[in-house]
Design an enzyme around this catalytic site. Structure first.
Site, PDB file in Angstrom:
ATOM      1  N   LYS A   1      26.091  76.289   5.942  1.00 18.41           N
ATOM      2  CA  LYS A   1      26.889  75.774   4.822  1.00 18.41           C
ATOM      3  C   LYS A   1      27.833  76.813   4.224  1.00 18.41           C
ATOM      4  O   LYS A   1      28.893  76.476   3.716  1.00 18.41           O
ATOM      5  CB  LYS A   1      25.969  75.216   3.730  1.00 18.41           C
TER       6      LYS A   1
ATOM      7  N   SER B   1      20.865  75.078  12.894  1.00 12.06           N
ATOM      8  CA  SER B   1      21.686  75.080  11.671  1.00 12.06           C
ATOM      9  C   SER B   1      21.131  75.924  10.531  1.00 12.06           C
ATOM     10  O   SER B   1      21.896  76.408   9.703  1.00 12.06           O
ATOM     11  CB  SER B   1      21.900  73.638  11.196  1.00 12.06           C
TER      12      SER B   1
ATOM     13  N   GLU C   1      28.479  68.858  -6.110  1.00  8.14           N
ATOM     14  CA  GLU C   1      27.271  68.082  -6.335  1.00  8.14           C
ATOM     15  C   GLU C   1      26.284  68.495  -5.263  1.00  8.14           C
ATOM     16  O   GLU C   1      26.672  68.957  -4.189  1.00  8.14           O
ATOM     17  CB  GLU C   1      27.549  66.584  -6.302  1.00  8.14           C
TER      18      GLU C   1
END
Ligand code: PLP
Length: 393
Positions: free
Chosen positions: A89, A377, A111
């Protein structure tokens, strides 16, 4: 057939920007500027420098010998779990904060559901000295205390969303309301390849560093830059988009997308969006989403918080519809076993999201000569409590 975005912001029939009129100026400013900014040499220099020195890229492409022996094929793991903050991310939040700075924004909103995107956003705001407000459902705040603490330590303000089901959907509504009220000084960092155009394309381009590296790393190890398969888990779809990006038009590279089946695709507690989803509009884009007959969004379920999303990005809806990617769904149980197996065969504790991708080796047989790249990931530290409860450790 193109698998990338067209000039109007669509992947085939999916994508676009279905937004309230009040939000139009904000999204339009971004749309008109994002490619120009990303192509500036000074932008690329700063982005690449931070990916190297701050995130720790390139992430290794690791040949998993014992895992390969077990499944009788050649498995490489792309180690996004080794990035700063523990997942892919950060590639996107670094990129977006640099875009925000160049647009003159001093205030960042986001958010978050499970809190992973909130932490990645709070991290880059601290790095750049920008104000950070993270909207999070009241229920999620209670469920995800460690990530709330991380965000606060990093200097972010965590604002509880107290309406509706008090989860991600409500936090998203609050963030959009904030952005409408603060169009000039605020940038809204979206955490996956979802939302109105240009977000899916912008996020995919920032995550594309993953497949850019895979190409040269594989060439060093195998003297060929294309693998036979690329496998990734799909929540919103950003790590998969990054792992696929530079292979999209090379149809000899087979793409596999792994979704969360939760307690089973037909159990009513699942997040297997492509299989269960129908066309609809969510977060400003036309895509596949889980909904009732009258168009109400269905609550998704997965043991993995990062895959617990009722939609999928428009790129993936297109990859599904055209058959360019094969979609496979994996249950909680299968993912947890695959996660534990990676620990014991390779000494790597994966995020439960990534464990879903790993579980496909029990479901699908590959040839001994196949080169299979699996995007790992994230790391499993954040999931320890779930692992403890599941295996009664
Ligand atoms: C957030 C997250 C995901 C799911 O998000 P995508 O946008 O689909 O990549 C997958 N793995 C990890 C480790 C995550 O934190």
């Amino acid at each position: 057939m193109s698998y990338n975005i067209n000039n109007n912001g669509y992947y085939g029939e999916f994508g676009g920007a279905y937004i309230p009129e009040m939000l139009y100026p904000n999204v339009e400013e971004l749309r008109q500027n994002y490619l120009k900014i990303m192509e500036e040499p000074s932008f690329q220099k700063e982005f690449n420098q931070l990916l190297k020195d701050y995130v720790g890229r390139p992430s290794p492409l690791y040949f998993a010998k014992r895992l390969s022996e077990k499944y009788n094929t050649k498995i490489y793991l792309k180690r996004e779990d080794l990035n700063h903050t523990g997942a892919h991310k950060i590639n996107n939040t670094i990129g977006q904060i640099l875009v925000a700075k160049r647009l003159g924004k001093q205030r960042i909103i986001a958010e978050t559901g499970a809190g992973q995107h909130g932490v990645a956003t709070a991290t880059v705001c601290a790095l750049m000295g920008l104000e950070c407000i993270v909207y999070m459902g009241e229920i999620d705040i209670a469920r995800q205390a460690p990530n709330v603490a991380r965000m606060k330590m990093l200097g972010a303000t965590v604002v509880p969303a107290k309406s509706g089901s008090r989860t991600l959907k409500d936090a998203t509504n609050e963030a959009i309301r904030d952005w409408i009220n603060n169009p000039i000084n605020t940038h809204y960092i979206i955490g996956s390849v979802v939302g109105p155009h240009p977000y899916p394309d912008m996020v995919a381009r920032f995550q594309a560093i993953i497949s850019e590296e895979i190409k040269w790393q594989l060439n060093e190890k195998e003297l060929q830059s294309n693998p036979d398969y690329v496998i990734a888990c799909v929540g919103g779809g950003s790590n998969a988009a990054g792992a696929y990006y530079h292979f999209l038009e090379d149809t000899n590279v087979k793409l596999i997308a792994v979704e969360a089946a939760g307690k089973g695709v037909n159990s009513g507690e699942s997040a297997a969006t492509s299989i269960l989803g129908k066309e609809g509009i969510i977060h400003g884009s036309k895509t596949l989403l889980m909904q009732t007959k009258d168009g109400q969004i269905t609550e998704p379920y997965s043991i993995s918080a990062g895959l617990d999303y009722p939609g999928v990005g428009p790129m993936h809806a297109h990859l599904f519809k055209t058959g360019r990617a094969e979609f496979i769904s994996i249950t909680d149980e299968q993912a947890m076993s695959a996660g534990l197996e990676l620990c014991q065969l390779e000494g790597i504790i994966p995020a439960i999201e990534s464990a879903h991708a790993l579980a496909i080796f029990e479901k699908k047989t590959f040839q001994p000569q196949d080169i299979v790249v699996l995007n790992l990931s994230g790391r499993g530290d954040k999931d320890l409590e779930t692992y403890i409860n599941h295996f009664e450790l």
